[in-house]
Design a protein around this motif. Structure first.
Motif, PDB file in Angstrom:
ATOM      1  N   LYS A   6      -7.789   2.362  -4.700  1.00 45.27           N
ATOM      2  CA  LYS A   6      -6.468   3.188  -4.359  1.00 45.27           C
ATOM      3  C   LYS A   6      -5.136   2.972  -5.209  1.00 45.27           C
ATOM      4  O   LYS A   6      -5.130   1.594  -5.750  1.00 45.27           O
ATOM      5  CB  LYS A   6      -5.831   2.773  -2.793  1.00 45.27           C
ATOM      6  N   GLY A  10      -2.124   5.873  -2.705  1.00 42.77           N
ATOM      7  CA  GLY A  10      -3.459   5.917  -1.926  1.00 42.77           C
ATOM      8  C   GLY A  10      -2.936   4.388  -0.800  1.00 42.77           C
ATOM      9  O   GLY A  10      -3.126   4.815   0.254  1.00 42.77           O
ATOM     10  N   GLY A  13      -0.725   5.699   1.561  1.00 44.07           N
ATOM     11  CA  GLY A  13      -1.251   6.355   2.672  1.00 44.07           C
ATOM     12  C   GLY A  13      -2.117   5.679   3.477  1.00 44.07           C
ATOM     13  O   GLY A  13      -2.069   5.878   4.816  1.00 44.07           O
ATOM     14  N   MET A  14      -2.745   4.461   3.205  1.00 44.28           N
ATOM     15  CA  MET A  14      -3.593   3.396   3.779  1.00 44.28           C
ATOM     16  C   MET A  14      -2.723   2.653   4.571  1.00 44.28           C
ATOM     17  O   MET A  14      -2.986   2.230   6.058  1.00 44.28           O
ATOM     18  CB  MET A  14      -4.546   2.626   2.831  1.00 44.28           C
ATOM     19  N   TRP A 109      -5.927  10.073   5.632  1.00 47.87           N
ATOM     20  CA  TRP A 109      -6.188   8.502   5.255  1.00 47.87           C
ATOM     21  C   TRP A 109      -6.754   7.933   6.427  1.00 47.87           C
ATOM     22  O   TRP A 109      -6.139   8.520   7.763  1.00 47.87           O
ATOM     23  CB  TRP A 109      -5.071   7.739   4.488  1.00 47.87           C
ATOM     24  N   GLY A 181     -10.996   4.751   2.980  1.00 47.11           N
ATOM     25  CA  GLY A 181      -9.991   5.662   2.123  1.00 47.11           C
ATOM     26  C   GLY A 181      -9.612   6.858   3.018  1.00 47.11           C
ATOM     27  O   GLY A 181      -9.168   6.953   4.166  1.00 47.11           O
ATOM     28  N   GLN A 182     -10.161   7.805   2.143  1.00 48.17           N
ATOM     29  CA  GLN A 182     -10.203   9.224   2.841  1.00 48.17           C
ATOM     30  C   GLN A 182     -11.446   9.622   3.317  1.00 48.17           C
ATOM     31  O   GLN A 182     -11.677  10.789   3.570  1.00 48.17           O
ATOM     32  CB  GLN A 182      -9.568  10.137   1.775  1.00 48.17           C
TER      33      GLN A 182
END
Ligand code: MF3
Ligand code: CO
Ligand code: CO
Length: 276
Positions: A6, A10, A13-14, A109, A181-182
């Motif tokens: 990430k 990212g 987002g996480m 996420w 993650g995604q």
């Protein structure tokens, strides 16, 4: 499929997804009482997620070979190891319950975490049940504190296994932690047993769960006829805790923390649990 590392966006987002997943458990905690059914807990969680602006990752989740999962979360009572389906049976004093929540944010996420609950309080539970919940919590943290660039996944598994078995319990082998993650379940698999110095090397930007399932009796498991519920084969008690963690340049950041998270065990140094 491979490991996703990430970037800053990212990681942000996480952080959000994981904090929100933890806040679902914070919200549910005071509601988890003797007499409440796991289906009621599921419904309350669904409403809360809607207010958060998240959606459950588990409802309708259907890996190949499985029926669609019917719950907004997983509720695993006593001998249920994992993936317990919320039902109409009231919780009773002395039960131990794992609630496992995975949410998806509007940006896509995923945050994944679970906690144990002793129904009716610690005093209502057997000495064995209390020890199992506590040792499992500590075993998860024994794995977490290993996390930093350069170590290998086998180091994490070994730390968890050594601690759990050293306390007379057993480690479930068939289910493991996972990259996240995604997607809900990404590479790598994070085994809760293993040998030091083996398997994938950790690098900054990896995000994965550590979620040991620890049994009071033998490690063997059995799947129930509903296609999801996993129980201990010998019907002994089973416990599980789960956090999602980020590998930072110097160590780890536990992402699934919020105001109501239980405090880490004493062996965890305070500076390591907060973002640098
Ligand atoms: N949240 C679980 C995990 O930790 C997965 C649950 S999948 C379900 O990986 F379909 F059973 F909900
Ligand atoms: Co998980
Ligand atoms: Co989970």
């Amino acid at each position: 499929m491979s490991i996703t590392y990430k970037d800053d966006a990212g990681i942000e987002g996480m952080r959000l997804a994981c904090r929100l997943a933890s806040e679902v458990l914070d919200y549910l905690t005071p509601l988890i009482q003797p007499g409440v059914t796991t289906l009621e807990i599921d419904r309350l969680a669904a409403v809360y997620m809607q207010e958060q602006g998240t959606v459950s990752a588990t409802i309708g989740y259907q890996p190949s070979g499985y029926p669609p999962y019917p719950g907004h979360l997983c509720t695993s009572v006593n001998q249920v190891v994992c993936h317990g389906i919320p039902n109409e049976k009231p919780l009773k004093k002395g039960d131990i319950l794992n609630v496992d929540v995975t949410v998806i944010t509007p940006d896509g996420w995923y945050g994944d975490n679970s906690r144990m609950y002793m129904i009716g309080g610690e005093a209502a539970c057997s000495v064995q049940a209390r020890r199992l919940c506590q040792v499992t919590y500590e075993a998860m943290w024994k794995g977490i504190v290993m996390v930093r660039p350069g170590i290998r996944l086998g180091d994490i598994g070994h730390a968890i296994q050594t601690y759990a078995e050293g306390n007379g319990f057993t480690v479930v082998r068939e289910f493991c932690g996972h990259g996240i993650g995604q997607k809900f379940h990404e590479e790598p698999q994070v085994l809760h047993y293993g040998r030091p110095g083996t398997l994938e090397e950790l690098k900054p930007g990896m995000t994965f769960t550590i979620e040991p399932m620890i049994n009071a009796g033998k490690r063997d498991i059995k799947e129930m006829g509903d296609g999801w519920t996993i129980v201990t084969k010998d019907r002994s008690l089973s416990a599980q805790w789960e956090h999602t963690v980020l590998v930072t340049p110097t160590g780890y950041e536990v992402l699934t923390l919020s105001a109501g998270s239980p405090t880490p065990p004493a062996f965890v140094t305070a500076s390591a649990t907060v973002p640098a």
